[in-house]
Design an enzyme around this catalytic site. Structure first.
Site, PDB file in Angstrom:
ATOM      1  N   HIS A   1       0.818  -1.242   0.079  1.00 10.58           N
ATOM      2  CA  HIS A   1       0.014   0.043   0.129  1.00 10.58           C
ATOM      3  C   HIS A   1       0.985   1.258   0.012  1.00 10.58           C
ATOM      4  O   HIS A   1       1.143   1.736   0.977  1.00 10.58           O
ATOM      5  CB  HIS A   1      -0.894  -0.118   1.305  1.00 10.58           C
ATOM      6  CG  HIS A   1      -1.936   0.931   1.228  1.00 10.58           C
ATOM      7  ND1 HIS A   1      -3.109   0.274   1.684  1.00 10.58           N
ATOM      8  CD2 HIS A   1      -1.984   2.295   0.760  1.00 10.58           C
ATOM      9  CE1 HIS A   1      -3.944   1.900   1.551  1.00 10.58           C
ATOM     10  NE2 HIS A   1      -3.244   2.670   0.850  1.00 10.58           N
TER      11      HIS A   1
ATOM     12  N   HIS B   1       1.608   5.103  -2.100  1.00 11.53           N
ATOM     13  CA  HIS B   1       1.128   6.271  -3.086  1.00 11.53           C
ATOM     14  C   HIS B   1       2.330   6.799  -3.525  1.00 11.53           C
ATOM     15  O   HIS B   1       2.995   7.360  -2.889  1.00 11.53           O
ATOM     16  CB  HIS B   1       0.135   7.169  -2.368  1.00 11.53           C
ATOM     17  CG  HIS B   1      -0.807   6.565  -1.832  1.00 11.53           C
ATOM     18  ND1 HIS B   1      -2.139   6.438  -2.633  1.00 11.53           N
ATOM     19  CD2 HIS B   1      -1.323   5.935  -0.524  1.00 11.53           C
ATOM     20  CE1 HIS B   1      -2.934   5.796  -1.885  1.00 11.53           C
ATOM     21  NE2 HIS B   1      -2.651   5.751  -0.529  1.00 11.53           N
TER      22      HIS B   1
ATOM     23  N   ARG C   1       1.896   8.678  -6.618  1.00  8.63           N
ATOM     24  CA  ARG C   1       1.646   9.851  -7.072  1.00  8.63           C
ATOM     25  C   ARG C   1       1.696  10.091  -8.784  1.00  8.63           C
ATOM     26  O   ARG C   1       1.023  10.818  -9.113  1.00  8.63           O
ATOM     27  CB  ARG C   1       1.992  11.124  -6.270  1.00  8.63           C
ATOM     28  CG  ARG C   1       1.887  11.217  -4.742  1.00  8.63           C
ATOM     29  CD  ARG C   1       0.401  10.999  -4.247  1.00  8.63           C
ATOM     30  NE  ARG C   1       0.100  11.269  -3.048  1.00  8.63           N
ATOM     31  CZ  ARG C   1      -0.915  10.700  -2.414  1.00  8.63           C
ATOM     32  NH1 ARG C   1      -2.028  10.233  -2.788  1.00  8.63           N
ATOM     33  NH2 ARG C   1      -1.002  11.077  -1.116  1.00  8.63           N
TER      34      ARG C   1
ATOM     35  N   ASN D   1      -5.027   5.942  -7.203  1.00  5.38           N
ATOM     36  CA  ASN D   1      -5.642   7.231  -7.258  1.00  5.38           C
ATOM     37  C   ASN D   1      -4.440   8.314  -7.501  1.00  5.38           C
ATOM     38  O   ASN D   1      -4.302   9.119  -6.865  1.00  5.38           O
ATOM     39  CB  ASN D   1      -6.114   7.783  -5.816  1.00  5.38           C
ATOM     40  CG  ASN D   1      -5.248   7.709  -4.680  1.00  5.38           C
ATOM     41  OD1 ASN D   1      -3.733   6.971  -4.722  1.00  5.38           O
ATOM     42  ND2 ASN D   1      -5.363   7.936  -3.567  1.00  5.38           N
TER      43      ASN D   1
ATOM     44  N   ASP E   1      -8.716   2.951  -3.372  1.00  2.47           N
ATOM     45  CA  ASP E   1      -8.210   3.532  -2.080  1.00  2.47           C
ATOM     46  C   ASP E   1      -8.141   4.870  -2.039  1.00  2.47           C
ATOM     47  O   ASP E   1      -7.748   5.555  -3.243  1.00  2.47           O
ATOM     48  CB  ASP E   1      -6.788   2.881  -1.704  1.00  2.47           C
ATOM     49  CG  ASP E   1      -6.470   3.535  -0.198  1.00  2.47           C
ATOM     50  OD1 ASP E   1      -6.962   3.151   0.583  1.00  2.47           O
ATOM     51  OD2 ASP E   1      -5.301   4.426  -0.355  1.00  2.47           O
TER      52      ASP E   1
ATOM     53  N   HIS F   1     -10.916   0.026   0.755  1.00  2.00           N
ATOM     54  CA  HIS F   1     -10.731   1.216   1.736  1.00  2.00           C
ATOM     55  C   HIS F   1     -12.227   1.229   2.529  1.00  2.00           C
ATOM     56  O   HIS F   1     -13.107   1.612   1.988  1.00  2.00           O
ATOM     57  CB  HIS F   1     -10.527   2.406   0.954  1.00  2.00           C
ATOM     58  CG  HIS F   1     -10.345   3.738   1.652  1.00  2.00           C
ATOM     59  ND1 HIS F   1      -9.502   4.459   1.891  1.00  2.00           N
ATOM     60  CD2 HIS F   1     -11.402   4.281   2.375  1.00  2.00           C
ATOM     61  CE1 HIS F   1      -9.805   5.489   2.618  1.00  2.00           C
ATOM     62  NE2 HIS F   1     -11.088   5.612   2.996  1.00  2.00           N
TER      63      HIS F   1
ATOM     64  N   HIS G   1      -5.472  -0.821   5.699  1.00  2.00           N
ATOM     65  CA  HIS G   1      -5.346   0.155   6.734  1.00  2.00           C
ATOM     66  C   HIS G   1      -6.438  -0.098   8.003  1.00  2.00           C
ATOM     67  O   HIS G   1      -7.286   1.087   8.349  1.00  2.00           O
ATOM     68  CB  HIS G   1      -5.024   1.623   6.475  1.00  2.00           C
ATOM     69  CG  HIS G   1      -5.939   2.327   5.462  1.00  2.00           C
ATOM     70  ND1 HIS G   1      -7.524   2.211   5.500  1.00  2.00           N
ATOM     71  CD2 HIS G   1      -6.007   3.126   4.533  1.00  2.00           C
ATOM     72  CE1 HIS G   1      -8.095   2.351   4.462  1.00  2.00           C
ATOM     73  NE2 HIS G   1      -6.961   3.128   3.639  1.00  2.00           N
TER      74      HIS G   1
ATOM     75  N   ASN H   1      -6.058   9.362   7.090  1.00  2.00           N
ATOM     76  CA  ASN H   1      -7.592   8.524   6.806  1.00  2.00           C
ATOM     77  C   ASN H   1      -7.234   7.031   6.502  1.00  2.00           C
ATOM     78  O   ASN H   1      -6.365   6.596   5.869  1.00  2.00           O
ATOM     79  CB  ASN H   1      -7.837   9.066   5.340  1.00  2.00           C
ATOM     80  CG  ASN H   1      -9.254   8.192   5.009  1.00  2.00           C
ATOM     81  OD1 ASN H   1      -9.978   7.218   5.626  1.00  2.00           O
ATOM     82  ND2 ASN H   1     -10.010   8.608   3.927  1.00  2.00           N
TER      83      ASN H   1
ATOM     84  N   ASP I   1       1.018   2.753   3.783  1.00  2.00           N
ATOM     85  CA  ASP I   1       0.070   3.832   3.266  1.00  2.00           C
ATOM     86  C   ASP I   1       0.723   5.018   2.950  1.00  2.00           C
ATOM     87  O   ASP I   1       0.252   6.047   3.459  1.00  2.00           O
ATOM     88  CB  ASP I   1      -1.286   4.027   4.292  1.00  2.00           C
ATOM     89  CG  ASP I   1      -2.232   4.838   3.739  1.00  2.00           C
ATOM     90  OD1 ASP I   1      -2.092   5.059   2.233  1.00  2.00           O
ATOM     91  OD2 ASP I   1      -3.184   5.251   4.464  1.00  2.00           O
TER      92      ASP I   1
END
EC number: 3.5.2.3
Length: 428
Positions: free
Chosen positions: A56, A58, A60, A90, A150, A177, A230, A276, A303
């Site tokens: 998990h 990110h 970007r 995302n 997510d 999520h 998470h 989050n 995360d």
């Protein structure tokens, strides 16, 4: 590729041994090994683990390169002992097509610091209305096996059921999520005593727990795999424990920050603690640690959520949610799980390498440190103690909740298929 001899390393925390790397694989593990012309790394009793795997992350890119890029994110991963990361969907554009996931995968190959496995979106645009091209992403060069919206919850039960049915055909997994959107409208932090005293919108535990309960039942009905991202509450632990007792094919992850930090920190109104799902109570933290120790929670996942300075250096309500985590994850796990006696280093290898690799089907990662296996390895100075200084991070972002906090452990070396990506704490 030259040979490397790691001398006197505690493999998975055991008795010191030598490990010889040759041609990208572990050639031998034993005592008093020698190899003419090999580069020698004196481990001095440091702990040698299989390269860590993060299910998990990110990264970007594409679209938010001001926060992170695949290159900077994988450099951060190597600094933290990771040799494989799964990049969440995302991005901008969303990774909901074969073209976008292949782009991320190729950027990972070009970086050379760790392997990058893209996670495909479950729904088009993360909008929760229509299934994305799950089959095409799986058949692409990226070979996607994990799908997640997510950042948003797949809140429609029918869409979730269809996704579970679809990925079952190729043994994929949907990573949920868990956040019921209507129950978290305007939420800013954990719903409880602290939110009431501060006057901030509360984020109830039931918003997470109700989605997990629904999804494990859907997974049982379909006969498919579901993974809970998470997980953050004591109630969620009990639901997952119950589901596993029924034989439901569910796995779950916990983040390092949910193993250490509580909602009491929000009293500072420092947006670095805005995340989050939100930081929960001390009771939740203790339940999460116990669940990770007993295997109810399968893995630790970072995360890692980088943000530019301006998205965090603002008033609480306007701040983005998320924390960077790749470069501090192992230290936090040592502090909360190893130094407390809840896990040994073999247990850490299981939760941070073996099991995440198995869940994500990461070929060549999460393998034993033994002859014939890929030389994806990380060496950890477990005796080190020092304050966290984000100025030295490889990540493009600095939104860490641990700045100035003393944490144990430091990754000194990382090898990706025998090639050093980190040497003496410095990226190669």
């Amino acid at each position: 590729m030259s040979k490397t001899l790691i001398r006197g390393a505690k493999v998975l925390g055991g008795e010191p041994q030598d490990v010889l790397i040759d041609g990208g694989v572990v050639e031998a593990v034993g005592r008093d090994l020698s190899a003419e012309g090999a580069e020698v790394v004196e481990a001095g009793g440091r702990v040698l683990l299989p390269g860590l795997v993060d299910l998990h992350t990110h990264l970007r890119e594409p679209g938010r390169e001001d926060s992170e890029t695949v290159l900077t994110g994988t450099r951060a991963a190597a600094s933290g002992g990771y040799t494989n990361v799964f990049a969440m969907a995302n991005t901008f554009p969303v990774a909901d097509t074969a073209g976008v996931v292949e782009q991320v995968w190729r950027l990972g190959q070009e970086s050379g610091y760790c392997d990058v496995q893209p996670i495909g979106a479950v729904t088009v645009g993360l909008e929760g209305a229509k299934l994305a091209e799950l089959g095409a992403m799986h058949e692409s060069a990226a070979g996607v096996t994990v799908f997640s919206d997510d950042g948003k919850c797949v809140h429609d039960a029918v869409i979730m059921r269809r996704a579970l049915e679809y990925v079952k055909a190729f043994n994929g997994v949907v990573a949920q999520h868990a956040q019921e959107p209507r129950l978290t409208e305007g939420a800013q932090m954990n719903e409880g005593v602290v939110s009431a005293e501060l006057g901030l919108g509360g984020w109830p535990a039931v918003a997470e727990e109700s989605i997990i309960a629904r999804d494990v039942l859907l997974a049982e009905h379909v006969g498919s795999r579901v993974h809970i991202c998470h997980l953050s509450t004591a109630g969620s632990v009990e639901i997952v424990r119950w589901a596993k007792s029924r034989g439901i094919d569910v796995t779950a992850e916990v983040t390092p920050h949910h193993l250490l930090l509580t909602d009491e920190l929000v009293r500072s109104y420092n947006p670095v603690y805005k995340v989050n799902p939100p930081l929960r109570t001390e009771r939740d933290v203790m339940a999460l640690r116990e669940a990770l120790a007993d295997g109810t929670i399968d893995i630790v996942a970072t995360d890692h959520a980088p943000h530019p300075h301006e998205d965090k250096d603002c008033e609480w309500a306007a701040a983005a949610m998320g924390m960077v985590g790749l470069e501090t994850a192992l230290s936090v796990v040592q502090a909360t799980m190893v130094d407390t006696g809840l896990l040994d280093w073999a247990g850490v290898a299981d939760r941070m390498s073996f099991k995440p690799a198995k869940i994500g089907q990461a070929t060549g990662h999460g393998r034993p440190v033994s002859a014939g296996e890929p030389a994806n390895l990380t060496l950890v100075d477990t005796e080190y103690r020092g304050p966290v200084d984000p100025a030295g991070f490889a990540s493009r972002s600095r939104n860490t909740p641990y700045e100035g906090r003393e944490l144990p452990g430091r990754v000194t070396h990382t090898w990706l298929r025998g090639k050093a990506t980190l040497v003496d704490g410095k990226l190669t």
